[in-house]
Each structure stands twice: as structure tokens, then as C-alpha cells.
Design an enzyme around this catalytic site. Sequence first.
Site, PDB file in Angstrom:
ATOM      1  CE1 TYR A  46      -4.566   0.316  -0.410  1.00 54.94           C
ATOM      2  CE2 TYR A  46      -4.829  -1.796   0.994  1.00 54.94           C
ATOM      3  CZ  TYR A  46      -4.692  -1.426   0.233  1.00 54.94           C
ATOM      4  OH  TYR A  46      -6.301  -0.918  -0.629  1.00 54.94           O
ATOM      5  CD  GLU A  48      -4.703   4.802   0.525  1.00 58.82           C
ATOM      6  OE1 GLU A  48      -4.079   4.292   2.249  1.00 58.82           O
ATOM      7  OE2 GLU A  48      -6.068   5.200   0.491  1.00 58.82           O
ATOM      8  CG  ASP A 196      -7.369   9.978 -24.849  1.00 57.90           C
ATOM      9  OD1 ASP A 196      -6.684   9.282 -24.571  1.00 57.90           O
ATOM     10  OD2 ASP A 196      -8.554   9.675 -24.123  1.00 57.90           O
ATOM     11  CB  THR A 228      -3.888   3.253 -22.081  1.00 62.16           C
ATOM     12  OG1 THR A 228      -4.004   3.348 -23.338  1.00 62.16           O
ATOM     13  CG2 THR A 228      -5.100   3.781 -21.315  1.00 62.16           C
ATOM     14  CE  LYS A 231      -6.315   2.709 -25.681  1.00 56.54           C
ATOM     15  NZ  LYS A 231      -6.185   2.648 -24.508  1.00 56.54           N
ATOM     16  NE  ARG A 237      -5.981  -4.265 -19.826  1.00 53.23           N
ATOM     17  CZ  ARG A 237      -6.455  -4.346 -21.102  1.00 53.23           C
ATOM     18  NH1 ARG A 237      -5.423  -5.138 -22.011  1.00 53.23           N
ATOM     19  NH2 ARG A 237      -7.753  -3.032 -21.406  1.00 53.23           N
TER      20      ARG A 237
HETATM   21  N1  DSN Z   1     -10.940   0.534 -25.157  1.00 51.93           N
HETATM   22  C1  DSN Z   1      -9.631   1.097 -25.821  1.00 51.93           C
HETATM   23  C2  DSN Z   1      -9.924   0.801 -27.285  1.00 51.93           C
HETATM   24  O1  DSN Z   1     -10.036  -0.228 -27.837  1.00 51.93           O
HETATM   25  O2  DSN Z   1      -9.552   1.529 -28.425  1.00 51.93           O
HETATM   26  C3  DSN Z   1      -9.998   2.403 -25.724  1.00 51.93           C
HETATM   27  O3  DSN Z   1      -9.935   2.918 -24.804  1.00 51.93           O
END
Ligand code: DSN
Length: 432
Positions: A46, A48, A196, A228, A231, A237
Site C-alpha cells: 500500500y 497511498e 488523449d 494509457t 497500446k 494496462r
Molecule cells: N477500449 C480502447 C480501445 O480499444 O480503443 C479505448 O479505451
Amino acid sequence: MNDKEIENLIKAETKRQNETINLIPSENFVSRDVLEALGSVFTNKYAEGYSKMRYYGGNEFVDKLEILTKERSLRAFGLKEEDWGVNVQPYSGSPANLAIYVALVSLGEKIMGLQLDMGGHLTHGHKVSFTSKAWISTPYTLNKETEELDYEDIRRLAVENKPKIIVAGYTAYPKIIDFEKFRKICDEVGAYLMVDMSHFAGLVAGGVYPSPFSAKGGQAIADVVMTTAHKTLRGPRAGVIFAKRKYVSGIRYQVSGGENLEKGEVDLGKLIDKAVFPGLQGGPHANQIAAIGVAMEEAAQPEFKDYAKQIIMNAKTLADELKNFGFRLVAGGTETHLILVDVVPKGISGAEASDQLEKNGIIVNKNTIPYDARKPMDPSGIRMGTPALTTRGMKEGEMKQVAKLIADVLLDKKGVVSEVRSLCAKFPLDYK
Ligand code: DSN
């Protein structure tokens, strides 16, 4: 593993990933180091708070880890600590987006992003998302003819609605975004520019997509950038937020977040930190932070530039080949890692296409196309991308084979399972 039931599922999933052609543009295959960091003992802790300001003892190494991961995140995008705050605690992209609005936009104020069915994201203000309940969503759309961003129309809507924040960056947009045009619109209406970059962060790190942070001449562009890590960036993730440390409030005289600030410099990084913790989240996932650290270091290596370049070359080849087979591509093709195909002219729906391909070991996702007349559960399109196959080592030659396999399944109704298996076997994944 002692737990055979779960172990068997992990084994089955590993086999599935190894034996299928993954064209989902938001997925990738992480390195063994990323996996190891994710599965490390940091999951037990933990923490925090932030480095040196924790609510639990025993955080000597988590502190070091978080500091290192932040440094690496800045380095991966060529940013300086004095210019950009970075927060590596968001559990994933949706909580990161929520944290940005919480930090910068008072409840009930307006946010503006691309409509979901045109390629936006739920958290950019879609009607079923909490983001449109807490804030007023005034979405923009794509040009119906070109199926691309129409900056004049976005400007018109922004002037009309005066949103507090404008979001650029999408989940199903195959073209390059002109961030400088968005900056001008935001300056005109006094809105924050939020990018984003979840889908194309790896392309930015690899230098093959324009930076949302600053223009070629060095002028700052976005006020806040999130991504994120899982990707094109090929990490775990998780979510990461970068925010300007020296935001000049300009025509706005007050910044939300509970602070009544005079016109002048504002550290948006601090506002974001407060929104993430304690605003929205509890203990950060230190194992995720460790894995982000690994991925950011990998993304800063020269080989990653080759990887990012190859992703785009592969996507362009795949797009050209699909066009040669007579498929209609949304916006005419791709400049990125992603392709959106309108399959309806071929007499099938997006869901049917996705199902037929999956039966043959080719994984895509059904997706709406701009101005889709069909419903999201059975839309007109399928979305594909090349980050995962490029990680496996596939190049243009293999993309031509993949396009042919897709055409065989969708146009000629041929079974191609054995061809898919043998192509995958030539590019095995590095997992046990
Ligand atoms: N779910 C994602 C995607 O597949 O593009 C976006 O968050």
C-alpha cells in the site's frame, strides 16, 4: 502454479495469443520484463500518497520506483521536469481522463470531445458515461464527406459552446491530428487543450507522429496530455497524465479545483495530482508503476523508433492491399497504426465480419464508422491495427498475406485457419 484451474486458463490464453493474428489496434504484446514487473512483489504494498508523502510505512522502494518511473516517462517523450508534471498512478485511461476533468473543470461546466460513434471515447463525454452526467458534453463530429476532422466546424462549435476543455485524441481515427489547430481554437475560446494520446503514444515516443507537447518550433501545444501505457506504448494496462507546470491562465481569471487563482502561472501538475489522489483513487498499484517504468525505458530506446516506423509502414501496406481487394476504408486510408473498414458495401455487417474472421483465427473488432446508420452492437465497420503484429516481427510481406487472408474469409468465404496458424508459427511470442 498451484492453482491449476487458473493456470490452465493462462496457458489457454497464451496459446490463443500465439496462434491468432491480432489486429486489435489498442492491444499489444508486452516484454517479459514488463510482465515480470507486473507480477512482482510490489503488488503487496500500500502506498497511498506520493513519494516521501505516504500514509503507510515501508515505502522506501516504492518511493524510488515512482520517482524513477516519472523520470523515465518524461524522458520517453523528451520532456523536462520543470515544464511538465507527470502522474503515473491512474489505474487506466478512463480514471485518468476523469481525473483531468476533476482537476480542471468545475462540475456542470462544458467539455468537448469527438462523438463516440465517430471515433471518440466514452470518457470524452458520451451520454452513457459519467463524464456527461457530471459535466455538460458538447461533442464535435467529423466531416461527412471526408470522414476527417473539420477544424472550421470544431472552431464554430467551440465558439458557440465555450467549453472549458477540448479533447483531441481518439480510438478509431486513422489520420494525423493537427494539434496546433486545436491550440488556436482553445486559445480563442479560453479552453484547456487535453490530448488523449492513448492510441498513438508509442508513435509519438517513436518520433513518427507529431508531438502533442510542443510544435517543431518549440512552442507548447497541449495543456494536459494523457495516455494509457498498454497500446502502441507496449506497457502494462495503466494510465499516465502529463500536465503543464507553468500554465498561464490567460483570458481565464479562475482555475477550478477549489483554488481561486489570480491570473498568472498555475501548476496544472499539482491540480492533477490532487485529483488522482486523494480525489479519485486510493492506493496506487505499485506493480503497475514498476511495469510502466520498464515500458517507458523500452520506449526510449533507438529500437523503439524502428518499431514505431514499422507499425505505420505495416498499416499503410495492409490498408493499400485491402483497398486493392475492393474494401472501402474510412477517410480513404491511414496515416497511423489504425484502419477502419466499411464492410457493408461487401454485403456483410461489422459483427458478421468480426465473427467470421475470429472463426479463422483473425481477431479484429467491430466498430461504428462516421455517420453509421447501424447500431454499435452490429455496426458497419471493423477496426484493425498493426502494433501487435509488428511486435511479433511481421513486416510488409506478412501484411500482404494478412490482407489476402482477410479477403479470402470475407469475400470468398474460404476457411484459412491452417494458413493463419502457420503464419503465426513463424513469429512466435516470447512467453512460456
Ligand atoms: N477500449 C480502447 C480501445 O480499444 O480503443 C479505448 O479505451
